[in-house]
Design a protein around this motif. Structure first.
Motif, PDB file in Angstrom:
ATOM      1  N   GLN A   1       4.217  -6.167  -9.026  1.00 17.33           N
ATOM      2  CA  GLN A   1       3.099  -5.223  -8.920  1.00 17.33           C
ATOM      3  C   GLN A   1       1.838  -5.767  -9.577  1.00 17.33           C
ATOM      4  O   GLN A   1       0.732  -5.598  -9.058  1.00 17.33           O
ATOM      5  N   ILE A   2       1.980  -6.404 -10.711  1.00 20.03           N
ATOM      6  CA  ILE A   2       0.804  -6.973 -11.390  1.00 20.03           C
ATOM      7  C   ILE A   2       0.108  -7.976 -10.478  1.00 20.03           C
ATOM      8  O   ILE A   2      -1.125  -7.964 -10.330  1.00 20.03           O
ATOM      9  N   GLU A   3       0.883  -8.839  -9.849  1.00 22.63           N
ATOM     10  CA  GLU A   3       0.289  -9.827  -8.937  1.00 22.63           C
ATOM     11  C   GLU A   3      -0.367  -9.137  -7.745  1.00 22.63           C
ATOM     12  O   GLU A   3      -1.436  -9.543  -7.284  1.00 22.63           O
ATOM     13  N   GLU A   4       0.282  -8.098  -7.245  1.00 24.90           N
ATOM     14  CA  GLU A   4      -0.274  -7.338  -6.113  1.00 24.90           C
ATOM     15  C   GLU A   4      -1.599  -6.690  -6.493  1.00 24.90           C
ATOM     16  O   GLU A   4      -2.581  -6.744  -5.740  1.00 24.90           O
ATOM     17  N   ASP A   5      -1.647  -6.065  -7.670  1.00 28.97           N
ATOM     18  CA  ASP A   5      -2.869  -5.404  -8.116  1.00 28.97           C
ATOM     19  C   ASP A   5      -4.022  -6.401  -8.241  1.00 28.97           C
ATOM     20  O   ASP A   5      -5.154  -6.129  -7.793  1.00 28.97           O
ATOM     21  N   LEU A   6      -3.755  -7.529  -8.862  1.00 32.40           N
ATOM     22  CA  LEU A   6      -4.815  -8.526  -9.052  1.00 32.40           C
ATOM     23  C   LEU A   6      -5.329  -9.038  -7.704  1.00 32.40           C
ATOM     24  O   LEU A   6      -6.538  -9.264  -7.527  1.00 32.40           O
ATOM     25  N   LYS A   7      -4.425  -9.206  -6.764  1.00 27.70           N
ATOM     26  CA  LYS A   7      -4.817  -9.698  -5.443  1.00 27.70           C
ATOM     27  C   LYS A   7      -5.658  -8.675  -4.691  1.00 27.70           C
ATOM     28  O   LYS A   7      -6.704  -9.006  -4.118  1.00 27.70           O
ATOM     29  N   VAL A   8      -5.204  -7.423  -4.677  1.00 27.92           N
ATOM     30  CA  VAL A   8      -5.933  -6.372  -3.959  1.00 27.92           C
ATOM     31  C   VAL A   8      -7.299  -6.121  -4.594  1.00 27.92           C
ATOM     32  O   VAL A   8      -8.313  -5.964  -3.898  1.00 27.92           O
ATOM     33  N   LEU A   9      -7.337  -6.076  -5.916  1.00 26.79           N
ATOM     34  CA  LEU A   9      -8.602  -5.848  -6.623  1.00 26.79           C
ATOM     35  C   LEU A   9      -9.512  -7.080  -6.578  1.00 26.79           C
ATOM     36  O   LEU A   9     -10.709  -6.964  -6.843  1.00 26.79           O
ATOM     37  N   ASP A  10      -8.918  -8.225  -6.276  1.00 28.85           N
ATOM     38  CA  ASP A  10      -9.634  -9.503  -6.247  1.00 28.85           C
ATOM     39  C   ASP A  10     -10.265  -9.790  -7.613  1.00 28.85           C
ATOM     40  O   ASP A  10     -11.447 -10.120  -7.727  1.00 28.85           O
ATOM     41  N   VAL A  11      -9.442  -9.644  -8.652  1.00 23.29           N
ATOM     42  CA  VAL A  11      -9.881  -9.917 -10.020  1.00 23.29           C
ATOM     43  C   VAL A  11      -8.855 -10.829 -10.682  1.00 23.29           C
ATOM     44  O   VAL A  11      -7.716 -10.944 -10.227  1.00 23.29           O
ATOM     45  N   ASN A  12      -9.267 -11.461 -11.767  1.00 23.32           N
ATOM     46  CA  ASN A  12      -8.351 -12.338 -12.496  1.00 23.32           C
ATOM     47  C   ASN A  12      -7.513 -11.579 -13.515  1.00 23.32           C
ATOM     48  O   ASN A  12      -6.462 -12.072 -13.950  1.00 23.32           O
ATOM     49  N   TYR A  13      -7.991 -10.407 -13.893  1.00 22.26           N
ATOM     50  CA  TYR A  13      -7.275  -9.625 -14.903  1.00 22.26           C
ATOM     51  C   TYR A  13      -7.670  -8.161 -14.783  1.00 22.26           C
ATOM     52  O   TYR A  13      -8.713  -7.818 -14.206  1.00 22.26           O
TER      53      TYR A  13
END
Length: 227
Positions: free
Chosen positions: A183-195
């Motif tokens: 989920q963490i990887e998914e969130d970062l990808k969807v938000l297009d942010v590094n953190y």
């Protein structure tokens, strides 16, 4: 630029002038005038008294409406300028300083239950009001936040706070940990942010599930994926 008082005075003055001339304009309309033939030397006041006017009330009412519309639009504009000039400055949302110097705004927008479009609009309104702490769930709420960030390119203006999905009953600790990492990887990808600035862990009746999920959060922190 004219002052608020000058704008208000001009609006009222214009309205008075319009309201004075509207009835006369309606009376002297070629369609609605029946005047006796008067010699050229007849004075203006005598010509008025010698005329038989048939005024279309709807025409006069329309002209009066236009006049009042002009007055109110100018007064509204002047009022807006007055409020803008005299409104107190927007106060800063207080912040707590956490470990590693992280500043945590104590007032947040929570997008719980909103659609993607509603989340987008809520973030926009919150930003205009000085609220930069955005608390959202993974899914459609997050998608609305992601769209706002993509269109405005202002990720650094926000404190992004998301939650790890609750593991379904019966999930093994290792599976729960794997789901949290994915989920963490998914969130970062969807938000297009590094953190993201904060990761919140949901409760579970199984303490071992939460312990394994917590290890995933600690790893994310060590890798700079959260603060």
């Amino acid at each position: 630029m004219r002052s608020t008082a000058e704008v208000l005075f001009a609006a009222v003055r214009a309205g008075v002038v319009l309201l004075f001339f509207v009835p006369i304009a309606g009376c002297f309309s070629p369609i609605h005038r029946q005047c006796a033939q008067l010699p050229p030397s007849t004075s203006f006041s005598n010509s008025l008294s010698s005329c038989n006017f048939e005024v279309d009330r709807r025409s006069v009412a329309s002209l009066v409406g236009v006049a009042w519309g002009f007055v109110f639009s100018n007064v509204a504009h002047a009022s807006g300028e007055f409020l803008k000039e005299n409104s107190p400055p927007r106060s800063q949302i207080p912040k707590w300083t956490l470990s590693q110097g992280v500043e945590f705004p104590i007032l947040a927008l929570n997008t719980a239950g909103l659609s993607a479009d509603e989340s987008y609009e809520a973030v926009s309104i919150a930003k205009n009001e000085g609220i930069t702490h955005i608390d959202f769930h993974p899914g459609i709420e997050r998608d609305g936040v992601a769209r706002y960030l993509a269109e405005n390119n202002n990720r650094d203006d926000f404190f992004l706070n998301t939650k790890i999905r609750k593991a379904p009953p019966g999930t093994t600790p290792q599976d729960a940990a794997d789901m949290a990492a994915a989920q963490i990887e998914e969130d970062l990808k969807v938000l297009d942010v590094n953190y993201v600035d904060m990761l919140m862990l949901r409760d579970s009746p199984d303490p071992e599930v939460m312990q394994e999920q917590w290890k995933v959060l600690e790893e994310a922190l060590s890798k700079g994926k959260t603060r």
